[in-house]
Design an enzyme around this catalytic site. Sequence first.
Site, PDB file in Angstrom:
ATOM      1  N   HIS A 158      32.424  47.890  38.695  1.00 17.33           N
ATOM      2  CA  HIS A 158      32.938  48.996  37.890  1.00 17.33           C
ATOM      3  C   HIS A 158      32.404  48.887  36.463  1.00 17.33           C
ATOM      4  O   HIS A 158      31.797  47.887  36.086  1.00 17.33           O
ATOM      5  CB  HIS A 158      34.472  49.001  37.862  1.00 17.33           C
ATOM      6  CG  HIS A 158      35.093  49.545  39.109  1.00 17.33           C
ATOM      7  ND1 HIS A 158      35.305  48.764  40.222  1.00 17.33           N
ATOM      8  CD2 HIS A 158      35.539  50.789  39.435  1.00 17.33           C
ATOM      9  CE1 HIS A 158      35.862  49.502  41.178  1.00 17.33           C
ATOM     10  NE2 HIS A 158      36.009  50.733  40.720  1.00 17.33           N
ATOM     11  N   LYS A 162      36.929  48.632  32.671  1.00 15.26           N
ATOM     12  CA  LYS A 162      38.006  48.474  33.660  1.00 15.26           C
ATOM     13  C   LYS A 162      38.726  47.149  33.454  1.00 15.26           C
ATOM     14  O   LYS A 162      38.097  46.098  33.312  1.00 15.26           O
ATOM     15  CB  LYS A 162      37.452  48.563  35.087  1.00 15.26           C
ATOM     16  CG  LYS A 162      38.542  48.553  36.147  1.00 15.26           C
ATOM     17  CD  LYS A 162      37.986  48.917  37.513  1.00 15.26           C
ATOM     18  CE  LYS A 162      39.065  48.870  38.591  1.00 15.26           C
ATOM     19  NZ  LYS A 162      40.168  49.830  38.348  1.00 15.26           N
TER      20      LYS A 162
END
Length: 271
Positions: A158, A162
């Site tokens: 990600h 995140k």
Amino acid sequence: MTEQVRVAITGGSGRMGRTLIESAKLSSNIYLGAAVERAGSTLIGVDAGELAGVGAMNVAITDSLDNAVDDFDILIDFTSPEASVVHTDWCSRNGKAIVIGTTGFNHAQKEQIAAYAENTPIVMAPNMSVGVNLMWRLLELAAEVMGDYTDIEIIEGHHRHKKDAPSGTALKMGEVIAEVLGRDLEKCAVYGREGITEERSRETIGFSTIRAGDLVGEHTAMFADIGERLEITHKASSRMTFANGAMRAAFWLGDQGPGLYDMQQVLGLKD
């Protein structure tokens, strides 16, 4: 069946919040009634559509759900675990349904939300993507056929912002596989490896996490044997896939009674 549902979006100024606002404007069966941001934000009063870059929607960002209690029926929440629990409590007390796309909940927080579902319609899913939910079905089949004699690894990536790791989607992948194999994920999961390690046990499910750049979301489950391996991968290139899934969940939830539902039920992949 409901023709249109009125929604509110929390965290309206964030990356996901703006994408949700855009998706709501593009959805013929969704009406954006409210967008909420934290108290003290400089964006209070700004038009939600203009904030999202999709043109005026005549919905001003507000700093409290209380200010919008008459403007929506279903809340869409992609915020933080702590905030999502507070928002679910508010929905329970005010007769609203809620779609939760937040990840990173601990066990106690999940139990709190499940308790609210006794009188509140809730869709809660770590990933609203149609492709990811189909992937979970494919993982069940792969685990049934190959799980007992292969090494299983889950790799996810990600964007650098995140906060939770592994991702909620990766953990769900592990849960799906572990359930098929009759294993307890809390006992068989291995989160990263470092230094000199023992020979890998086939009973474990490994997790590896990447946080880099602007990756939207990439997940791979690997079933590796000697001489061959199967990889099942999903790659998201835009947050819009999650936002559109959330709108689909909200529209579906408009016809449901109290209960805790997931995207598998929204998509008709299970009862």
